[in-house]
Design a protein around this motif. Sequence first.
Motif, mmCIF file in Angstrom:
data_model
loop_
_atom_site.group_PDB
_atom_site.id
_atom_site.type_symbol
_atom_site.label_atom_id
_atom_site.label_comp_id
_atom_site.label_asym_id
_atom_site.label_seq_id
_atom_site.Cartn_x
_atom_site.Cartn_y
_atom_site.Cartn_z
ATOM 1 N N ASN A 181 0.811 -1.217 0.000
ATOM 2 C CA ASN A 181 0.000 0.000 0.000
ATOM 3 C C ASN A 181 0.849 1.273 0.000
ATOM 4 O O ASN A 181 0.463 2.311 0.548
ATOM 5 C CB ASN A 181 -0.971 0.021 1.191
ATOM 6 C CG ASN A 181 -2.144 0.959 0.953
ATOM 7 O OD1 ASN A 181 -2.637 1.098 -0.158
ATOM 8 N ND2 ASN A 181 -2.602 1.604 2.017
ATOM 9 N N SER A 182 2.029 1.190 -0.640
ATOM 10 C CA SER A 182 2.948 2.332 -0.624
ATOM 11 C C SER A 182 2.404 3.531 -1.403
ATOM 12 O O SER A 182 2.690 4.678 -1.055
ATOM 13 C CB SER A 182 4.302 1.920 -1.212
ATOM 14 O OG SER A 182 4.136 1.348 -2.500
ATOM 15 N N GLN A 183 1.631 3.287 -2.463
ATOM 16 C CA GLN A 183 1.065 4.360 -3.284
ATOM 17 C C GLN A 183 2.075 5.491 -3.506
ATOM 18 O O GLN A 183 1.845 6.642 -3.110
ATOM 19 C CB GLN A 183 -0.204 4.910 -2.624
ATOM 20 C CG GLN A 183 -1.291 3.871 -2.387
ATOM 21 C CD GLN A 183 -2.481 4.455 -1.664
ATOM 22 O OE1 GLN A 183 -3.302 5.142 -2.274
ATOM 23 N NE2 GLN A 183 -2.590 4.195 -0.372
ATOM 24 N N PRO A 184 3.204 5.177 -4.157
ATOM 25 C CA PRO A 184 4.296 6.147 -4.247
ATOM 26 C C PRO A 184 4.092 7.240 -5.295
ATOM 27 O O PRO A 184 4.842 8.215 -5.331
ATOM 28 C CB PRO A 184 5.484 5.270 -4.646
ATOM 29 C CG PRO A 184 4.853 4.190 -5.470
ATOM 30 C CD PRO A 184 3.522 3.918 -4.819
ATOM 31 N N TYR A 185 3.074 7.089 -6.129
ATOM 32 C CA TYR A 185 2.896 7.985 -7.267
ATOM 33 C C TYR A 185 2.053 9.207 -6.907
ATOM 34 O O TYR A 185 1.316 9.233 -5.931
ATOM 35 C CB TYR A 185 2.232 7.244 -8.433
ATOM 36 C CG TYR A 185 1.227 6.208 -7.976
ATOM 37 C CD1 TYR A 185 -0.023 6.574 -7.500
ATOM 38 C CD2 TYR A 185 1.547 4.845 -8.000
ATOM 39 C CE1 TYR A 185 -0.934 5.632 -7.061
ATOM 40 C CE2 TYR A 185 0.643 3.889 -7.559
ATOM 41 C CZ TYR A 185 -0.592 4.282 -7.094
ATOM 42 O OH TYR A 185 -1.485 3.344 -6.650
ATOM 43 N N GLN A 186 2.178 10.214 -7.748
ATOM 44 C CA GLN A 186 1.325 11.391 -7.687
ATOM 45 C C GLN A 186 0.711 11.597 -9.067
ATOM 46 O O GLN A 186 1.344 11.307 -10.088
ATOM 47 C CB GLN A 186 2.125 12.639 -7.298
ATOM 48 C CG GLN A 186 2.576 12.672 -5.844
ATOM 49 C CD GLN A 186 1.420 12.963 -4.897
ATOM 50 O OE1 GLN A 186 0.650 13.890 -5.105
ATOM 51 N NE2 GLN A 186 1.302 12.151 -3.854
#
Length: 217
Positions: free
Chosen positions: A41-46
């Motif tokens: 669940n890192s969701q590193p993007y923008q």
Amino acid sequence: MDVYQALNERHATRWFTDQQIPKATLEKIISAAEEAPSWVNSQPYQAHVVTGETLQSIRQEHQHLGDVGENGHADLPVMARSDWSAQAQNNMQAWSDGIAQSVGPDWQKIMGDAAGKLYNAQAIVYLTLPEGYSEWSLYDLGAFGMALMLAAKDAGIDSMPAYQFVSFPEEVRHNIQLENDEKLIMGIGLGYHDTKAAVNRITSTRLPIDQMTTFHD
């Protein structure tokens, strides 16, 4: 629209109409795409959604850089076709060979003009990752991007993920505020498919399942 229909009907749109996309629709698409899987669940993007005057400014800068012969230099390195696998090269060549038949003898100029104007996209979603990102994050970003395009198709919006959108990173940074460590990875153009545009006659085929899939019992 079920997922199979969305997958079968979504195709790269290389020229969009001038019809704008409601902000509420863009928000709905992004919200749906957030359900894509992400490593721990890192969701590193923008996601940076660009429309209106800001998009027009980017389009004008992009066209100018192309007109003066500037070569693209995306943040994500580009590999020469000759360095791809034999299978990939064969697929790319087959696709290229079919363009002239679909578009006509002036296909190079027609495609170049469309690309120079960023395909007349009415919204561009720029996807970024922080500097030093894990290579696994590229999978996460790809999953997010595909989820976004499928959600867009369900909403009646067509799409185009393209190198052209990120080929000149400075033009994007001139116009939108990115954090210093944000790397511009991909841009996805959104809008309504122009049925009269010659570039939208371009099609591609996919490998038969028995040529790319091995079942191990």
